[in-house]
Design a protein around this motif. Structure first.
Motif, mmCIF file in Angstrom:
data_model
loop_
_atom_site.group_PDB
_atom_site.id
_atom_site.type_symbol
_atom_site.label_atom_id
_atom_site.label_comp_id
_atom_site.label_asym_id
_atom_site.label_seq_id
_atom_site.Cartn_x
_atom_site.Cartn_y
_atom_site.Cartn_z
ATOM 1 N N VAL A 125 17.061 -5.226 -3.145
ATOM 2 C CA VAL A 125 18.120 -5.583 -4.093
ATOM 3 C C VAL A 125 18.308 -4.475 -5.119
ATOM 4 C CG1 VAL A 125 17.924 -8.075 -3.821
ATOM 5 C CG2 VAL A 125 16.510 -6.932 -5.492
ATOM 6 N N ARG A 176 20.517 -5.166 -7.760
ATOM 7 C CA ARG A 176 21.097 -5.905 -8.876
ATOM 8 C C ARG A 176 20.131 -7.013 -9.243
ATOM 9 N NH1 ARG A 176 23.938 -6.927 -4.156
ATOM 10 N NH2 ARG A 176 24.305 -9.093 -3.635
ATOM 11 N N GLU A 180 21.646 -12.780 -9.331
ATOM 12 C CA GLU A 180 22.978 -12.589 -8.761
ATOM 13 C C GLU A 180 23.005 -12.788 -7.251
ATOM 14 O OE1 GLU A 180 24.882 -8.958 -9.855
ATOM 15 O OE2 GLU A 180 24.523 -9.274 -11.991
ATOM 16 N N VAL A 181 21.865 -12.745 -6.596
ATOM 17 C CA VAL A 181 21.833 -12.895 -5.140
ATOM 18 C C VAL A 181 21.136 -14.188 -4.710
ATOM 19 C CG1 VAL A 181 21.947 -10.436 -4.650
ATOM 20 C CG2 VAL A 181 19.735 -11.519 -4.914
ATOM 21 N N ALA A 230 22.279 -16.399 -1.681
ATOM 22 C CA ALA A 230 23.304 -15.701 -0.909
ATOM 23 C C ALA A 230 22.706 -15.136 0.374
ATOM 24 C CB ALA A 230 23.907 -14.572 -1.738
ATOM 25 N N GLU A 244 22.215 -12.038 2.698
ATOM 26 C CA GLU A 244 22.194 -10.591 2.494
ATOM 27 C C GLU A 244 21.698 -9.921 3.763
ATOM 28 O OE1 GLU A 244 22.960 -8.752 -0.294
ATOM 29 O OE2 GLU A 244 23.565 -10.527 -1.420
ATOM 30 N N VAL A 248 18.710 -15.320 0.813
ATOM 31 C CA VAL A 248 17.739 -14.863 -0.187
ATOM 32 C C VAL A 248 17.112 -16.053 -0.908
ATOM 33 C CG1 VAL A 248 17.498 -13.610 -2.363
ATOM 34 C CG2 VAL A 248 18.864 -12.655 -0.523
ATOM 35 N N THR A 262 14.842 -16.172 -4.189
ATOM 36 C CA THR A 262 14.157 -15.451 -5.261
ATOM 37 C C THR A 262 12.921 -16.200 -5.745
ATOM 38 O OG1 THR A 262 15.654 -16.427 -6.889
ATOM 39 C CG2 THR A 262 16.219 -14.240 -6.045
#
Length: 72
Positions: free
Chosen positions: A28, A30, A34-35, A38, A40, A50, A52
């Motif tokens: 990543v 960013r 933000e992810v 999502a 990816e 993803v 986190t």
């Protein structure tokens, strides 16, 4: 001089046909927020969602061998 660190997050692929769901690594560039959730592109070229909440490398047996090598 700029210090650049590489951040990997864990992502879970979906089982597709004879392929089992695996944990993958996503690089990543960013903030992880933000992810979150999502899909990816992973280090090995798969698409995975993803998570986190799970750090890379994950403590699991079902880890993508290519992502494990590429994230070193």
């Amino acid at each position: 001089m700029m210090l650049q660190t590489t951040l990997f997050v864990a992502a879970r692929s979906r089982a597709h046909g004879p392929t089992a769901a695996l944990w993958h690594a996503v690089e990543v560039h960013r903030p992880p927020a933000e992810v979150d959730g999502a899909c990816e592109l992973t280090l090995c070229g798969s698409l995975a969602r993803v998570s986190t909440e799970d750090s890379w490398p994950v403590a699991a047996r079902d880890v993508c061998p290519a992502c494990a090598v590429l994230s070193r």
